[in-house]
Write a protein that holds these residues in place. Structure first.
Motif, mmCIF file in Angstrom:
data_model
loop_
_atom_site.group_PDB
_atom_site.id
_atom_site.type_symbol
_atom_site.label_atom_id
_atom_site.label_comp_id
_atom_site.label_asym_id
_atom_site.label_seq_id
_atom_site.Cartn_x
_atom_site.Cartn_y
_atom_site.Cartn_z
ATOM 1 N N PRO A 68 3.196 -1.962 -7.530
ATOM 2 C CA PRO A 68 2.497 -2.043 -8.424
ATOM 3 C C PRO A 68 2.386 -1.638 -9.994
ATOM 4 N N VAL A 87 9.704 0.219 -8.358
ATOM 5 C CA VAL A 87 10.407 -1.167 -9.352
ATOM 6 C C VAL A 87 8.520 -2.285 -8.827
ATOM 7 N N SER A 88 8.017 -2.511 -9.844
ATOM 8 C CA SER A 88 6.906 -3.800 -10.003
ATOM 9 C C SER A 88 7.587 -5.149 -10.074
ATOM 10 N N ILE A 89 6.942 -6.197 -9.674
ATOM 11 C CA ILE A 89 7.287 -7.303 -9.683
ATOM 12 C C ILE A 89 6.864 -8.181 -10.971
ATOM 13 N N GLY A 90 5.652 -7.365 -10.745
ATOM 14 C CA GLY A 90 4.691 -8.077 -12.141
ATOM 15 C C GLY A 90 3.082 -7.867 -12.072
ATOM 16 N N TYR A 102 0.217 -8.117 -11.025
ATOM 17 C CA TYR A 102 -0.442 -8.714 -10.106
ATOM 18 C C TYR A 102 -0.639 -7.674 -9.083
ATOM 19 N N VAL A 103 -1.788 -8.188 -8.221
ATOM 20 C CA VAL A 103 -0.874 -6.972 -7.031
ATOM 21 C C VAL A 103 -1.334 -7.849 -5.858
ATOM 22 N N LEU A 104 0.001 -7.337 -4.728
ATOM 23 C CA LEU A 104 0.036 -8.492 -3.241
ATOM 24 C C LEU A 104 -0.137 -7.316 -2.139
ATOM 25 N N GLY A 154 0.939 -6.376 0.027
ATOM 26 C CA GLY A 154 2.508 -5.276 0.237
ATOM 27 C C GLY A 154 3.517 -6.040 -0.309
ATOM 28 N N GLY A 155 4.974 -5.318 -0.436
ATOM 29 C CA GLY A 155 5.736 -5.536 -0.645
ATOM 30 C C GLY A 155 6.942 -6.218 -0.341
ATOM 31 N N ALA A 198 8.164 -8.694 -2.725
ATOM 32 C CA ALA A 198 8.942 -8.105 -3.678
ATOM 33 C C ALA A 198 10.003 -8.039 -3.635
HETATM 34 CL CL1 6GU Z 1 6.481 -4.387 -5.979
HETATM 35 N N1 6GU Z 1 4.011 -4.649 -4.882
HETATM 36 C C1 6GU Z 1 2.943 -4.690 -4.315
HETATM 37 N N2 6GU Z 1 2.406 -4.405 -3.539
HETATM 38 N N3 6GU Z 1 1.879 -5.537 -5.347
HETATM 39 C C2 6GU Z 1 2.584 -5.810 -6.517
HETATM 40 C C3 6GU Z 1 4.209 -5.591 -6.686
HETATM 41 C C4 6GU Z 1 4.652 -4.818 -5.620
HETATM 42 N N4 6GU Z 1 4.412 -5.839 -8.232
HETATM 43 C C5 6GU Z 1 3.220 -6.455 -8.588
HETATM 44 N N5 6GU Z 1 2.400 -6.574 -7.562
#
Ligand code: 6GU
Length: 250
Positions: A92, A138-141, A143-145, A147-148, A151
């Motif tokens: 993130p 790289v972050s996809i947005g 918000y917090v996932l 795990g990756g 993504a």
């Molecule tokens: Cl790449 N990883 C995680 N854990 N959270 C994310 C993300 C990636 N991108 C946005 N939120």
């Protein structure tokens, strides 16, 4: 293109066998290798994480399994003739994933993904591989996932559809939202197909007119309206010269 993914949840990457990415694999456009990080653990509990130095909540993924897994994935790739790997680290706190970055990555012959769980990977792993190969976090947005892995699926799908021979119609991504061109920075508007009437709902007359100029104008107006509503930031980012008189009326 070769893809390697090192993860503690190999089954999370099963969707890479499905749909567009699955077909690209079946056609040999994509060569995907998913590795179980726990194969590079040597204790009874297959430990991949530990408490953070300096204290704080959560756990940090340990250096040794990642180092050994990445060494082996890289050695295996080189041995099979792959070259110029790029390490893609989903986090993130990374660079925002955009269509532009998807295009950049689609030009690479080999991507190695390191989706992490917990609070992330010990920084020394990324610093170590950055001395050997290009690394992009790289972050996809915003918000917090947990795990990756999700993504990796997102990035892979966006990249795979740009590879030659993957999409049926090379023009399919010409008008994509975020593709460069006349509709640059505009989101795509609504689309319709047969039947011409459904539950009392018809098709906008202009689409049945056969007048290509009017249709293009209508599509642009729709795109503009939708963008103003859902992504005003994209319109603010445009040069004033991107708009004509009709746009300004909207
Ligand atoms: Cl790449 N990883 C995680 N854990 N959270 C994310 C993300 C990636 N991108 C946005 N939120």
């Amino acid at each position: 293109m070769r893809l390697d993914v090192v993860t503690i949840f190999p089954e999370y990457l099963e969707p890479l066998n499905v749909s567009l990415v699955g077909k690209a694999r079946a056609r040999g456009v994509l060569d995907v290798h998913v590795h179980d990080l726990r194969e590079w653990t040597y204790d009874r509990h297959n430990t991949v994480d530990d408490t953070p130095y300096g204290g704080g909540p959560g756990m940090v993924m340990k250096t040794e399994p990642w180092g050994d897994a990445l060494d082996e994935a890289l050695a295996d790739g080189y041995e099979s003739g792959a070259h110029s790997p790029v390490l893609v680290v989903p986090t993130p706190s990374g660079r925002p994933f955009t269509q532009e970055l998807a295009v950049e990555l689609s030009a690479q012959p080999w991507l190695v993904f390191t989706p992490a769980r917990y609070e992330g990977i010990d920084r020394r792993v990324i610093d170590e591989y950055a001395t050997r190969v290009p690394v992009v976090e790289v972050s996809i947005g915003d918000y917090v996932l947990a795990g990756g892995e999700a993504a990796v699926l997102v990035i892979t799908e966006a990249v795979a559809r740009l590879l030659p021979g993957v999409l049926g119609n090379a023009e399919s991504h010409r008008d994509d939202s975020f593709a460069p061109g006349a509709m640059a920075n505009l989101l795509e508007g609504p689309v319709y197909t047969k039947p011409p009437e459904w539950r009392g709902r018809g098709i906008p007359d202009v689409l049945l007119s056969g007048h290509h100029g009017k249709i293009a104008r209508w599509r642009r107006d729709q795109a503009f309206t939708r963008t103003a509503l859902n992504r005003p930031d994209l319109i603010e980012r445009c040069e004033a010269s991107a708009f004509d008189k009709k746009d300004r009326e909207i």
